[in-house]
Motif scaffolding. Structure first.
Motif, PDB file in Angstrom:
ATOM      1  N   GLN A   3       0.783  -0.967  -0.406  1.00 57.13           N
ATOM      2  CA  GLN A   3      -0.720  -0.068   0.251  1.00 57.13           C
ATOM      3  C   GLN A   3       0.706   0.690   0.155  1.00 57.13           C
ATOM      4  O   GLN A   3       1.562   1.403   1.305  1.00 57.13           O
ATOM      5  CB  GLN A   3      -0.709  -0.024   1.608  1.00 57.13           C
ATOM      6  CG  GLN A   3      -1.747   1.011   1.310  1.00 57.13           C
ATOM      7  CD  GLN A   3      -3.073   1.093   0.036  1.00 57.13           C
ATOM      8  OE1 GLN A   3      -4.074  -0.656   0.024  1.00 57.13           O
ATOM      9  NE2 GLN A   3      -3.551   1.842  -0.013  1.00 57.13           N
ATOM     10  N   ALA A   4       1.015   2.257  -0.986  1.00 58.44           N
ATOM     11  CA  ALA A   4       2.035   3.408  -1.555  1.00 58.44           C
ATOM     12  C   ALA A   4       0.526   4.381  -0.877  1.00 58.44           C
ATOM     13  O   ALA A   4      -0.287   4.250  -1.430  1.00 58.44           O
ATOM     14  CB  ALA A   4       1.772   3.264  -2.719  1.00 58.44           C
ATOM     15  N   SER A  19       5.462   6.232   0.999  1.00 54.55           N
ATOM     16  CA  SER A  19       5.487   5.688   1.539  1.00 54.55           C
ATOM     17  C   SER A  19       5.151   4.116   1.352  1.00 54.55           C
ATOM     18  O   SER A  19       3.755   4.309   0.669  1.00 54.55           O
ATOM     19  CB  SER A  19       5.373   5.752   2.993  1.00 54.55           C
ATOM     20  OG  SER A  19       5.502   6.963   3.569  1.00 54.55           O
ATOM     21  N   CYS A  20       5.282   3.333   2.178  1.00 47.41           N
ATOM     22  CA  CYS A  20       4.823   1.584   0.865  1.00 47.41           C
ATOM     23  C   CYS A  20       4.772   0.868   2.489  1.00 47.41           C
ATOM     24  O   CYS A  20       5.985  -0.052   2.609  1.00 47.41           O
ATOM     25  CB  CYS A  20       6.119   1.530   0.115  1.00 47.41           C
ATOM     26  SG  CYS A  20       4.771  -0.616  -0.214  1.00 47.41           S
ATOM     27  N   CYS A  94       5.554   0.933  -5.646  1.00 41.80           N
ATOM     28  CA  CYS A  94       5.892   0.130  -5.001  1.00 41.80           C
ATOM     29  C   CYS A  94       5.742  -1.077  -4.864  1.00 41.80           C
ATOM     30  O   CYS A  94       4.747  -1.164  -5.670  1.00 41.80           O
ATOM     31  CB  CYS A  94       5.710   0.183  -3.058  1.00 41.80           C
ATOM     32  SG  CYS A  94       4.465   0.004  -2.743  1.00 41.80           S
ATOM     33  N   ALA A  95       6.645  -1.813  -5.192  1.00 39.74           N
ATOM     34  CA  ALA A  95       6.758  -3.755  -5.899  1.00 39.74           C
ATOM     35  C   ALA A  95       8.467  -3.784  -4.646  1.00 39.74           C
ATOM     36  O   ALA A  95       9.546  -3.825  -4.012  1.00 39.74           O
ATOM     37  CB  ALA A  95       7.692  -3.250  -6.814  1.00 39.74           C
ATOM     38  N   ALA A  96       8.070  -5.693  -4.549  1.00 34.35           N
ATOM     39  CA  ALA A  96       8.843  -6.036  -4.183  1.00 34.35           C
ATOM     40  C   ALA A  96       8.847  -7.542  -5.015  1.00 34.35           C
ATOM     41  O   ALA A  96       8.311  -8.043  -5.649  1.00 34.35           O
ATOM     42  CB  ALA A  96       8.131  -6.513  -2.781  1.00 34.35           C
ATOM     43  N   LYS A  97      10.385  -8.165  -4.511  1.00 34.77           N
ATOM     44  CA  LYS A  97      11.016  -8.984  -4.857  1.00 34.77           C
ATOM     45  C   LYS A  97      11.616  -9.897  -4.302  1.00 34.77           C
ATOM     46  O   LYS A  97      12.023  -9.727  -3.669  1.00 34.77           O
ATOM     47  CB  LYS A  97      11.071  -9.264  -6.889  1.00 34.77           C
ATOM     48  CG  LYS A  97      12.698  -8.520  -6.673  1.00 34.77           C
ATOM     49  CD  LYS A  97      12.991  -8.225  -7.944  1.00 34.77           C
ATOM     50  CE  LYS A  97      14.333  -7.493  -8.363  1.00 34.77           C
ATOM     51  NZ  LYS A  97      15.554  -9.146  -8.140  1.00 34.77           N
ATOM     52  N   ARG A  98      12.272 -10.992  -4.603  1.00 34.47           N
ATOM     53  CA  ARG A  98      13.157 -12.195  -4.301  1.00 34.47           C
ATOM     54  C   ARG A  98      14.032 -11.510  -5.291  1.00 34.47           C
ATOM     55  O   ARG A  98      13.990 -11.069  -5.983  1.00 34.47           O
ATOM     56  CB  ARG A  98      12.863 -13.667  -4.877  1.00 34.47           C
ATOM     57  CG  ARG A  98      11.689 -14.216  -3.396  1.00 34.47           C
ATOM     58  CD  ARG A  98      11.826 -13.968  -1.804  1.00 34.47           C
ATOM     59  NE  ARG A  98      10.712 -15.151  -1.028  1.00 34.47           N
ATOM     60  CZ  ARG A  98      10.903 -15.245  -0.254  1.00 34.47           C
ATOM     61  NH1 ARG A  98      11.662 -14.009   0.507  1.00 34.47           N
ATOM     62  NH2 ARG A  98       9.566 -15.684   0.437  1.00 34.47           N
ATOM     63  N   SER A 105       7.764 -10.889 -11.653  1.00 33.20           N
ATOM     64  CA  SER A 105       6.936 -12.072 -11.040  1.00 33.20           C
ATOM     65  C   SER A 105       6.771 -11.578  -9.555  1.00 33.20           C
ATOM     66  O   SER A 105       6.611 -12.211  -8.818  1.00 33.20           O
ATOM     67  CB  SER A 105       8.364 -13.313 -11.144  1.00 33.20           C
ATOM     68  OG  SER A 105       8.515 -13.619 -12.672  1.00 33.20           O
ATOM     69  N   GLY A 106       7.195 -10.354  -9.417  1.00 30.67           N
ATOM     70  CA  GLY A 106       7.018  -9.423  -7.928  1.00 30.67           C
ATOM     71  C   GLY A 106       6.148  -8.998  -7.532  1.00 30.67           C
ATOM     72  O   GLY A 106       4.277  -9.976  -8.159  1.00 30.67           O
ATOM     73  N   PHE A 107       5.574  -8.964  -6.826  1.00 30.47           N
ATOM     74  CA  PHE A 107       4.354  -8.298  -5.795  1.00 30.47           C
ATOM     75  C   PHE A 107       4.647  -6.779  -6.068  1.00 30.47           C
ATOM     76  O   PHE A 107       5.190  -6.047  -5.810  1.00 30.47           O
ATOM     77  CB  PHE A 107       4.491  -8.599  -4.019  1.00 30.47           C
ATOM     78  CG  PHE A 107       4.317 -10.545  -4.209  1.00 30.47           C
ATOM     79  CD1 PHE A 107       5.128 -10.324  -3.964  1.00 30.47           C
ATOM     80  CD2 PHE A 107       3.102 -10.920  -4.462  1.00 30.47           C
ATOM     81  CE1 PHE A 107       5.272 -11.936  -3.548  1.00 30.47           C
ATOM     82  CE2 PHE A 107       3.688 -12.416  -4.203  1.00 30.47           C
ATOM     83  CZ  PHE A 107       4.340 -12.442  -3.731  1.00 30.47           C
ATOM     84  N   TRP A 108       3.110  -6.132  -6.370  1.00 31.07           N
ATOM     85  CA  TRP A 108       2.734  -4.327  -7.043  1.00 31.07           C
ATOM     86  C   TRP A 108       2.227  -3.995  -5.657  1.00 31.07           C
ATOM     87  O   TRP A 108       0.580  -4.293  -5.517  1.00 31.07           O
ATOM     88  CB  TRP A 108       3.216  -4.455  -8.249  1.00 31.07           C
ATOM     89  CG  TRP A 108       3.563  -4.811  -9.069  1.00 31.07           C
ATOM     90  CD1 TRP A 108       3.956  -5.980  -9.484  1.00 31.07           C
ATOM     91  CD2 TRP A 108       5.146  -4.407  -9.619  1.00 31.07           C
ATOM     92  NE1 TRP A 108       5.552  -6.167 -10.488  1.00 31.07           N
ATOM     93  CE2 TRP A 108       5.919  -4.741 -10.803  1.00 31.07           C
ATOM     94  CE3 TRP A 108       5.486  -2.348  -9.926  1.00 31.07           C
ATOM     95  CZ2 TRP A 108       6.998  -3.920 -11.102  1.00 31.07           C
ATOM     96  CZ3 TRP A 108       6.481  -1.814 -10.273  1.00 31.07           C
ATOM     97  CH2 TRP A 108       6.642  -2.608 -11.496  1.00 31.07           C
ATOM     98  N   GLY A 109       2.414  -2.815  -5.605  1.00 28.66           N
ATOM     99  CA  GLY A 109       1.209  -2.374  -4.779  1.00 28.66           C
ATOM    100  C   GLY A 109       0.375  -1.240  -5.843  1.00 28.66           C
ATOM    101  O   GLY A 109       0.776  -0.995  -6.776  1.00 28.66           O
TER     102      GLY A 109
END
Length: 118
Positions: A3-4, A19-20, A94-98, A105-109
């Motif tokens: 959540q950005a 912020s995220c 914002c995004a998250a990945k390994r 392939s990651g997660f996105w807000g």
């Protein structure tokens, strides 16, 4: 889930901090990134930070002005943006990945809109 927040309308030369908030118990194992997409343009990488926060990355267009940071205890990642200019106007994600994943392939807000006027 990401959540950005923190976007807004600012004058050129101003600063803004995005912020995220990230839900989940494995936040500290993810590489985090910030991307942006301006109207009519492709999404582009802006800044990133390693899982432990020891390594920072930024695009040439924002180097020296933007910096990512994270608080693994609070599951939060931030983007400090200084000396904003109208070319920084975009929706920021914002995004998250390994570390071994592609960003796709990651997660996105959802995005937060930043508008800079001169």
């Amino acid at each position: 889930q990401l959540q950005a927040s923190g976007g807004g309308l600012v004058q050129a030369g101003s600063s803004l901090r995005l912020s995220c908030a990230v839900s989940g118990r494995t936040f500290s194992s993810y590489f985090m990134g910030w991307f942006r997409q301006a109207p009519g343009k492709e999404r582009e990488f802006v800044a990133g930070i390693s899982s432990g926060g020891n390594s920072l990355f930024s695009a040439d267009s924002v180097k020296g002005r933007f910096a990512a940071s994270r608080d693994n205890a609070k599951n939060m990642v931030s983007l400090q943006m200084n000396n904003l200019n109208p070319e920084d106007t975009a929706v920021y994600y914002c995004a998250a990945k390994r570390i071994t994943w592609e960003w796709s392939s990651g997660f996105w807000g959802q995005g937060t809109l930043v508008t800079v006027f001169s």
